[in-house]
Design a protein around this motif. Structure first.
Motif, mmCIF file in Angstrom:
data_model
loop_
_atom_site.group_PDB
_atom_site.id
_atom_site.type_symbol
_atom_site.label_atom_id
_atom_site.label_comp_id
_atom_site.label_asym_id
_atom_site.label_seq_id
_atom_site.Cartn_x
_atom_site.Cartn_y
_atom_site.Cartn_z
ATOM 1 N N MET A 246 76.774 99.035 178.468
ATOM 2 C CA MET A 246 78.520 98.469 179.347
ATOM 3 C C MET A 246 78.498 97.543 180.745
ATOM 4 O O MET A 246 77.302 97.124 181.193
ATOM 5 C CB MET A 246 79.084 99.413 179.492
ATOM 6 N N ARG A 247 79.521 96.629 179.564
ATOM 7 C CA ARG A 247 79.413 95.609 180.891
ATOM 8 C C ARG A 247 80.389 96.463 182.669
ATOM 9 O O ARG A 247 81.038 97.478 181.907
ATOM 10 C CB ARG A 247 79.985 94.619 180.102
ATOM 11 N N HIS A 248 79.808 96.011 183.317
ATOM 12 C CA HIS A 248 80.773 96.711 184.667
ATOM 13 C C HIS A 248 80.939 95.162 185.761
ATOM 14 O O HIS A 248 80.465 94.030 185.865
ATOM 15 C CB HIS A 248 79.183 96.968 185.446
ATOM 16 N N PRO A 249 82.801 95.322 185.517
ATOM 17 C CA PRO A 249 83.444 94.091 186.377
ATOM 18 C C PRO A 249 83.185 94.569 187.866
ATOM 19 O O PRO A 249 83.826 95.625 188.789
ATOM 20 C CB PRO A 249 84.776 94.337 185.890
ATOM 21 N N GLY B 113 80.882 107.270 190.384
ATOM 22 C CA GLY B 113 79.470 107.215 190.911
ATOM 23 C C GLY B 113 79.413 105.920 191.512
ATOM 24 O O GLY B 113 78.296 105.529 192.659
ATOM 25 N N MET B 114 80.266 104.979 190.824
ATOM 26 C CA MET B 114 79.635 103.588 190.786
ATOM 27 C C MET B 114 80.327 102.560 191.868
ATOM 28 O O MET B 114 80.889 101.963 192.037
ATOM 29 C CB MET B 114 79.598 102.854 189.048
ATOM 30 N N ALA B 115 79.940 102.876 193.374
ATOM 31 C CA ALA B 115 80.508 102.349 194.303
ATOM 32 C C ALA B 115 79.458 102.023 195.492
ATOM 33 O O ALA B 115 78.532 103.626 195.687
ATOM 34 C CB ALA B 115 81.566 103.221 194.685
ATOM 35 N N HIS C 112 82.318 98.245 194.210
ATOM 36 C CA HIS C 112 82.344 99.236 193.061
ATOM 37 C C HIS C 112 83.038 98.121 191.526
ATOM 38 O O HIS C 112 82.876 97.085 191.447
ATOM 39 C CB HIS C 112 83.289 99.978 193.414
ATOM 40 N N CYS C 113 82.665 98.860 190.608
ATOM 41 C CA CYS C 113 82.726 98.574 189.342
ATOM 42 C C CYS C 113 84.182 98.872 189.099
ATOM 43 O O CYS C 113 85.140 100.299 188.815
ATOM 44 C CB CYS C 113 81.577 99.824 188.108
ATOM 45 N N HIS C 114 85.172 98.455 189.100
ATOM 46 C CA HIS C 114 86.623 97.935 188.404
ATOM 47 C C HIS C 114 86.575 98.691 187.180
ATOM 48 O O HIS C 114 87.611 99.156 187.123
ATOM 49 C CB HIS C 114 87.046 96.997 189.035
ATOM 50 N N HIS C 115 85.536 99.657 186.951
ATOM 51 C CA HIS C 115 85.847 100.261 185.266
ATOM 52 C C HIS C 115 86.553 101.299 185.947
ATOM 53 O O HIS C 115 85.744 102.260 186.965
ATOM 54 C CB HIS C 115 84.635 100.454 184.501
ATOM 55 N N LEU C 116 87.723 101.728 186.616
ATOM 56 C CA LEU C 116 88.064 103.118 186.558
ATOM 57 C C LEU C 116 87.007 103.843 186.740
ATOM 58 O O LEU C 116 86.787 104.639 187.763
ATOM 59 C CB LEU C 116 89.348 103.361 186.594
ATOM 60 N N TYR C 117 86.888 104.931 185.607
ATOM 61 C CA TYR C 117 86.217 105.692 184.853
ATOM 62 C C TYR C 117 84.597 105.854 185.371
ATOM 63 O O TYR C 117 84.193 106.603 185.893
ATOM 64 C CB TYR C 117 86.014 105.958 183.904
ATOM 65 N N HIS C 118 84.111 104.467 185.522
ATOM 66 C CA HIS C 118 82.572 103.667 185.934
ATOM 67 C C HIS C 118 82.212 104.404 187.740
ATOM 68 O O HIS C 118 82.263 105.014 188.228
ATOM 69 C CB HIS C 118 82.394 102.749 185.766
ATOM 70 N N MET C 119 83.744 103.770 188.292
ATOM 71 C CA MET C 119 83.703 104.156 189.406
ATOM 72 C C MET C 119 84.278 105.547 190.437
ATOM 73 O O MET C 119 83.846 106.351 191.035
ATOM 74 C CB MET C 119 84.671 103.444 190.608
HETATM 75 CU CU LIG Z 1 81.033 99.782 185.237
#
Ligand SMILES: [Cu+2]
Length: 436
Positions: free
Chosen positions: A372-375, A427-429, A417-424
């Motif tokens: 998946m891409r991560h913004p 844990g993606m922060a 952090h990743c701005h994909h809210l559900y990734h953030m």
């Molecule tokens: Cu992401």
């Protein structure tokens, strides 16, 4: 309630975060959370360099905060709106006063930074006008792109492909924390059967301010029979570049000038990338047009990161960095991380802060080990990526790599952090603290 520490602001706004009915198209509505009962929230506008004061009253049943996405908040880390990091979240029934300098100019936005509240529609445009624009235009319009999710947001598990590549070998069985499937694409809060009109006069130039406020979707935007002359990304100016389409990830902004040379009514098409969600639509509507929509053609020249050349002098970001940090982006079962997304193998909040020192030129080398891409978004700073100055950049899926350079010139504790809210949310922060 904290009192502002400053003199009189140049602009003052009052926001109330409330539960309210959100109308999306001809009679269709759902119960969302909004600012002042509006979705998108009311536009906040100032001229660069002005002082802005926003008082928010929390009428929600949960605590909340506001993040000013795109503002560098020089010396104002406490105004950044990250709960538990830069402030204590605002309790139900309480007020909070945000105050900050309108810097830098550009197309920005504001949104809740608590949990999944962004996907309950707590967001709005934040427009900072330049004193001396590097381009000419006659009128402007802001388009806020978002997903239509009329249910309560919750983390779901997907195959990690964004819905469009379910057959990827070996990955189909992996569980990736993801967004619930959206039911459509909204432009300024309207579904495609009730599109937002963007009025233009033949012979004029309109500046479109594009904001991807979606929690999860990357969009490709294009206009039938019209070119987009890209002039800004994430606020800062770039040398104008003509394209047919551009991709915009969650949190990113682009400004594009459109020359109105083809009278009629044309679709502004916003297509989710790698998702089965139907496209969004607004209408470029010339005066004197009959209102009949001509689909027209959308060409294939898509904006690339390498097309973006900042107008600002980037010298301080060039040369060898003082510190280089390698960050692997991964998640799901692939890295053995279970149902979380990680930066450098660690999931927030149980992740080490990234340590840097004030004054350093810092380089992050990000390598995406997921499909998946991560913004990725850095608070409190702009960074150089390629030859552009941005605050959010998409790290492409499937081994995509992106290097960013920034200068640690704004002490505080900043979120990355990743701005994909559900990734953030899963844990993606990371926190990046540094002191004066
Ligand atoms: Cu992401």
């Amino acid at each position: 309630m904290p009192e502002p520490q400053y003199g009189d602001p140049d602009r003052e706004y009052q926001l109330s975060a409330t539960e309210s009915d959100v109308m999306v198209a001809g009679g269709e509505s759902y119960n969302g959370w909004t600012y002042n009962g509006e979705y998108p929230g009311p536009e906040i506008r100032a001229v660069e360099g002005e002082r802005v004061r926003v008082t928010i009253e929390n009428d929600l049943p949960e605590e909340t905060t506001i993040h000013w996405h795109g503002m560098v908040l020089d010396g104002d880390n406490a105004m950044d709106g990250v709960p538990g990091v830069t402030q204590t979240a605002i309790e139900p029934g309480e007020e909070f006063v945000y105050e900050f300098d309108a810097e830098p100019a550009g197309t920005h936005w504001y949104h809740s930074h608590v949990g999944l509240q962004l996907d309950r529609e707590l967001l709005g445009p934040l427009i900072i006008e330049e004193r001396n624009p590097h381009i000419e235009y006659d009128t402007e319009a802001t388009l806020v792109l978002d997903e239509y999710l009329p249910t309560e947001p919750r983390v779901e598990t997907s195959s990690g492909t964004g819905g469009g590549m379910g057959g990827m070998g070996g990955m189909g069985g992996s569980g990736f924390p993801d967004a619930p499937p959206a039911e459509g694409t909204l432009i300024n809060g309207r579904l495609p059967d009730d599109p937002t009109p963007v009025d233009v006069e033949e012979g004029s130039r309109i500046r479109l301010r594009l904001i991807n406020a979606a929690a999860a979707a990357t969009y490709e935007i294009g206009i039938g029979d019209h070119e987009l002359v890209v002039t800004h990304t994430d606020g800062p100016a770039v040398e104008p570049v003509s394209v047919d389409t551009l991709e915009i990830g969650p949190g990113e902004r682009y400004d594009a000038v459109v020359e109105a040379r083809s009278p009629g009514t044309w679709p502004i098409r916003v297509r989710p990338v790698n998702k089965s969600t139907s496209a969004g639509r607004a209408l470029l509507d010339y005066d004197q047009s009959t209102g009949d929509v001509t689909e027209g053609e959308i060409g294939s020249r898509q904006l690339r990161l390498s097309d973006l050349h900042a107008i600002d002098d980037l010298d301080e970001y060039r040369g060898e960095p003082d510190r280089t940090i390698d960050l692997t982006l991964s998640g799901g079962m692939m890295g053995g991380d279970g149902d979380e997304w990680t930066i450098g193998g660690q999931a927030y909040p149980d992740a080490d802060p990234i340590s840097i020192e004030e004054g350093e030129h810092v380089r992050f080398r990000m390598a995406n080990r997921s499909p998946m891409r991560h913004p990725m978004h850095l608070h409190g700073h702009h960074f150089v990526v390629g030859d552009a100055l941005k605050d959010t950049v998409i790290v492409p899926g499937h081994m995509g790599e992106i290097t960013i350079d920034f200068v640690a010139d704004n002490p505080g504790t900043w979120f990355f952090h990743c701005h994909h809210l559900y990734h953030m949310e899963t844990g993606m922060a990371r926190e990046i603290p540094y002191e004066q």
